[in-house]
Design a protein around this motif. Structure first.
Motif, mmCIF file in Angstrom:
data_model
loop_
_atom_site.group_PDB
_atom_site.id
_atom_site.type_symbol
_atom_site.label_atom_id
_atom_site.label_comp_id
_atom_site.label_asym_id
_atom_site.label_seq_id
_atom_site.Cartn_x
_atom_site.Cartn_y
_atom_site.Cartn_z
ATOM 1 N N ALA A 28 0.825 -1.209 0.000
ATOM 2 C CA ALA A 28 0.000 0.000 0.000
ATOM 3 C C ALA A 28 0.855 1.253 0.000
ATOM 4 O O ALA A 28 0.562 2.235 -0.690
ATOM 5 C CB ALA A 28 -0.927 -0.016 1.212
ATOM 6 N N ALA A 29 1.954 1.242 0.758
ATOM 7 C CA ALA A 29 2.845 2.407 0.781
ATOM 8 C C ALA A 29 3.500 2.635 -0.578
ATOM 9 O O ALA A 29 3.652 3.770 -1.028
ATOM 10 C CB ALA A 29 3.901 2.225 1.864
ATOM 11 N N ALA A 30 3.887 1.530 -1.239
ATOM 12 C CA ALA A 30 4.498 1.670 -2.566
ATOM 13 C C ALA A 30 3.504 2.237 -3.572
ATOM 14 O O ALA A 30 3.831 3.142 -4.358
ATOM 15 C CB ALA A 30 5.035 0.322 -3.044
ATOM 16 N N LEU A 31 2.254 1.718 -3.571
ATOM 17 C CA LEU A 31 1.242 2.243 -4.492
ATOM 18 C C LEU A 31 0.929 3.706 -4.203
ATOM 19 O O LEU A 31 0.794 4.523 -5.118
ATOM 20 C CB LEU A 31 -0.031 1.405 -4.391
ATOM 21 N N LEU A 32 0.824 4.030 -2.922
ATOM 22 C CA LEU A 32 0.535 5.413 -2.569
ATOM 23 C C LEU A 32 1.669 6.339 -2.994
ATOM 24 O O LEU A 32 1.448 7.430 -3.526
ATOM 25 C CB LEU A 32 0.289 5.515 -1.067
ATOM 26 N N GLY A 33 2.907 5.881 -2.766
ATOM 27 C CA GLY A 33 4.046 6.704 -3.195
ATOM 28 C C GLY A 33 4.102 6.892 -4.692
ATOM 29 O O GLY A 33 4.374 7.987 -5.191
ATOM 30 N N ALA A 34 3.815 5.792 -5.457
ATOM 31 C CA ALA A 34 3.819 5.918 -6.915
ATOM 32 C C ALA A 34 2.726 6.854 -7.395
ATOM 33 O O ALA A 34 2.932 7.679 -8.297
ATOM 34 C CB ALA A 34 3.660 4.541 -7.552
ATOM 35 N N LEU A 35 1.542 6.760 -6.784
ATOM 36 C CA LEU A 35 0.439 7.622 -7.196
ATOM 37 C C LEU A 35 0.718 9.080 -6.862
ATOM 38 O O LEU A 35 0.488 9.977 -7.685
ATOM 39 C CB LEU A 35 -0.843 7.155 -6.526
ATOM 40 N N VAL A 36 1.227 9.325 -5.678
ATOM 41 C CA VAL A 36 1.561 10.708 -5.316
ATOM 42 C C VAL A 36 2.672 11.242 -6.207
ATOM 43 O O VAL A 36 2.645 12.403 -6.646
ATOM 44 C CB VAL A 36 1.945 10.772 -3.833
ATOM 45 N N GLY A 37 3.650 10.379 -6.503
ATOM 46 C CA GLY A 37 4.718 10.819 -7.416
ATOM 47 C C GLY A 37 4.191 11.135 -8.799
ATOM 48 O O GLY A 37 4.617 12.113 -9.428
ATOM 49 N N GLY A 38 3.241 10.311 -9.300
ATOM 50 C CA GLY A 38 2.652 10.603 -10.605
ATOM 51 C C GLY A 38 1.876 11.910 -10.611
ATOM 52 O O GLY A 38 1.949 12.682 -11.568
ATOM 53 N N ILE A 39 1.134 12.162 -9.534
ATOM 54 C CA ILE A 39 0.386 13.417 -9.454
ATOM 55 C C ILE A 39 1.342 14.607 -9.416
ATOM 56 O O ILE A 39 1.138 15.620 -10.104
ATOM 57 C CB ILE A 39 -0.536 13.401 -8.227
ATOM 58 N N LEU A 40 2.411 14.486 -8.616
ATOM 59 C CA LEU A 40 3.376 15.588 -8.544
ATOM 60 C C LEU A 40 4.069 15.791 -9.885
ATOM 61 O O LEU A 40 4.292 16.936 -10.318
ATOM 62 C CB LEU A 40 4.402 15.299 -7.453
ATOM 63 N N TRP A 41 4.415 14.675 -10.573
ATOM 64 C CA TRP A 41 5.090 14.822 -11.872
ATOM 65 C C TRP A 41 4.173 15.486 -12.891
ATOM 66 O O TRP A 41 4.594 16.370 -13.632
ATOM 67 C CB TRP A 41 5.504 13.448 -12.382
ATOM 68 N N TYR A 42 2.911 15.055 -12.924
ATOM 69 C CA TYR A 42 1.987 15.638 -13.904
ATOM 70 C C TYR A 42 1.674 17.089 -13.567
ATOM 71 O O TYR A 42 1.489 17.909 -14.455
ATOM 72 C CB TYR A 42 0.700 14.817 -13.946
ATOM 73 N N GLY A 43 1.597 17.394 -12.272
ATOM 74 C CA GLY A 43 1.270 18.767 -11.912
ATOM 75 C C GLY A 43 2.437 19.724 -12.067
ATOM 76 O O GLY A 43 2.238 20.912 -12.324
ATOM 77 N N LEU A 44 3.673 19.213 -11.907
ATOM 78 C CA LEU A 44 4.846 20.084 -11.963
ATOM 79 C C LEU A 44 5.590 20.015 -13.286
ATOM 80 O O LEU A 44 6.571 20.754 -13.461
ATOM 81 C CB LEU A 44 5.814 19.721 -10.825
ATOM 82 N N ARG A 45 5.155 19.134 -14.205
ATOM 83 C CA ARG A 45 5.889 19.039 -15.465
ATOM 84 C C ARG A 45 5.627 20.268 -16.341
ATOM 85 O O ARG A 45 4.634 20.983 -16.171
ATOM 86 C CB ARG A 45 5.474 17.776 -16.223
#
Length: 552
Positions: free
Chosen positions: A51-68
């Motif tokens: 669950a921590a890995a999925l949450l980290g990947a999802l948060v990382g994807g949101i941050l990447w898409y929002g900050l790209r």
């Protein structure tokens, strides 16, 4: 040893200050987390890590898409030279950019788009193709006459490319000129020629546009005639010269198809008619002379009549001699006077002609020998699709199909004598079956498709909620349950003996387990801190122990 442990606990703040105190607090938190993590079962640890890995990947994807970086297209369809020049201009203006894989499009960040447009416009904008007479903006003081002629030819070719490229049906053009060469010897003279390569926006040019381009190029070059200008299509669909018989046939068939559709669509509805026309042309020229006569009709061409009439004439009588023939003498005839009978003659000559028709026919190649047309009409729409109900279609009645056939025959000039064939059939289109009433979720999805950025953020948010609901929340709930069970088990087990501390006797309670002892937990934390300090700094710890021994 309890006093010693108390002295060791109090000594770090006095020696290390605030930094060591903060480090000690962090180490205590880390130790407590390790203890709690060790008390969780292994199966629950795996779920928590996933669950921590999925949450980290999802948060990382949101941050990447929002900050790209949001790249926007500045120019597309550029030549390599224009792309290189535009990139140099953007570099001088300190504007970041990227070029696509083909090297024909340049993208810049969305906040820098207006600045990039101003920067490129200040440098004269993008000049697609070769330069025109801008080549002579800067004088060439050291150039020879040959260089001037070459530059003039290049400038003229560039200007013609820009002019031809302004046409509506032409996307880009490439012009090559061969300038005329004059010589004292006629054999060495060379006329002007030109070749033009056109990249079209559509499949072909409009009627007369090829001749217009030829005349345009020929009028711009001295000594160039339109028949020496060659036009080539970059895609190679159709020859850009005089239309061939096949091209004429295709254009005539397309015109008839459009005429049929435009005639029947007001009756059947838009998109409910499909037409296909085939023309059979006679490729040979025909010359025919016909001469026919009608015996029932005659006419007088010429008429000539002759008529002669004469009365009775006296005949000579009497005694032959001078006395009988002397004038002014009247002698009694010896014999009675005789006379000739009257004479009449008549003649008529006429010329008559029979009615005659002479017809001379000359037919050029391209005479239509036969026309075949196939028309497909969709069923009639009786009721459109509404909420909860599908559309209803009904076949056309036979009398209305006959009316549609008559309209189609009149619109294309149907001639049964030459063997023309025109068929109108009522066949249900496949679109009738596929048009189903759209549900509310489908309408919402269609509405959301108009904003792809919003759809992406909504999808990421839904993914985050799913991970929190199905992964993180059960893991936290199981962790709390495991911690409660571990605390209960810790109360039943004897505490770990520290150096210099006597083990407390176990206490058994048949009714309920005793609560955990705070002093024991504190002693465990102190023990972990001392052990960690000894492992990190053994030299300082040994000196501290020596100072304690000497002080005693």
């Amino acid at each position: 040893m309890a006093t010693t442990g108390t002295q060791m606990e109090k000594s770090p703040p006095a020696a290390g200050g605030q930094g060591q105190q903060l480090a000690a607090g962090l180490h205590a938190m880390w130790t407590r987390a390790r203890v709690q993590w060790a008390s969780i079962p292994s199966a629950q640890r795996g779920w928590s890590l996933a669950a921590a890995a999925l949450l980290g990947a999802l948060v990382g994807g949101i941050l990447w898409y929002g900050l790209r970086t949001d790249w926007r297209t500045l120019y597309a369809g550029l030549d390599p030279d224009d792309a290189r020049q535009t990139g140099l201009t953007l570099t001088q203006a300190q504007i970041p950019f990227e070029v696509d894989a083909n090297g024909t499009a340049i993208r810049v960040p969305a906040p820098q788009l207006d600045k990039a447009r101003l920067a490129t416009a200040a440098k004269g904008g993008v000049k697609s193709g070769r330069l025109g007479f801008e080549l002579f903006d800067k004088p060439n003081w050291v150039g020879s006459e040959f260089d001037e002629r070459v530059n003039y030819q290049r400038a003229l070719e560039g200007e013609l490319e820009h002019t031809v490229g302004t046409l509506a049906d032409v996307e880009s053009a490439r012009v090559h000129l061969v300038m005329p060469h004059d010589s004292l010897f006629r054999e060495e003279e060379r006329p002007a020629k030109a070749s033009v390569v056109l990249k079209l926006r559509h499949r072909s040019l409009a009627d007369g546009e090829t001749e217009a381009i030829r005349n345009l190029v020929a009028s711009a070059v001295d000594g160039l005639s339109p028949d020496r200008v060659v036009l080539v299509d970059a895609a190679g669909h159709l020859p850009l010269g005089p239309k061939t018989p096949d091209a004429l046939r295709l254009s005539a068939e397309q015109a008839l198809e459009e005429k049929l559709i435009s005639t029947l669509e007001p009756v059947t509805g838009p998109g409910n008619v499909r037409a296909s026309v085939t023309l059979d042309y006679d490729p040979d020229a025909t010359e025919e002379t016909r001469e026919s006569y009608d015996p029932a009709q005659t006419a007088t061409l010429s008429m000539q009549r002759t008529q002669q009439t004469s009365g009775g004439q006296p005949v000579a009588a009497g005694v032959p001699g001078a006395a009988s023939n002397a004038p002014n003498t009247q002698a009694l005839p010896v014999y009675p006077r005789l006379t000739t009978p009257p004479q009449t003659s008549s003649s008529e000559s006429g010329t008559y002609g029979v009615s005659k028709t002479v017809r001379h026919l000359v037919e050029n190649p391209g005479r239509v020998r036969r026309m075949t047309a196939a028309i497909v009409v969709n069923d009639r729409l009786m009721r459109p699709a509404s909420r909860g109900a599908a559309a209803q279609w009904q076949p056309w009645p036979a009398n209305e199909l006959r009316n549609l056939t008559a309209l189609a025959q009149a619109s294309v000039g149907f001639d049964a004598s030459r063997g023309d064939m025109l068929t109108v059939e009522d066949i249900a289109f496949d679109e009738n079956r596929s048009k189903q009433p759209m549900s509310v979720p489908g309408q919402l999805l269609n509405t959301a498709e108009s904003s792809p950025v919003l759809v992406k953020y909504i999808a990421l948010l839904l993914g985050l909620l799913v991970v929190l609901a199905l992964g993180v929340r059960p893991a936290l709930r199981m962790a709390r349950t495991a911690l409660a069970e571990g605390a209960a088990d810790a109360g039943k087990r004897p505490a770990r003996e520290l150096p210099g501390q006597q083990a407390a006797p176990p206490v058994f309670s048949p009714s309920e387990p005793p609560p955990p002892d705070p002093e024991r937990l504190r002693a465990q934390e102190i023990y972990e801190q001392v052990t960690g300090h000894l492992r990190r700094e053994p030299a300082q710890s040994s000196r501290l122990l020596q100072s304690w021994i000497h002080s005693e």
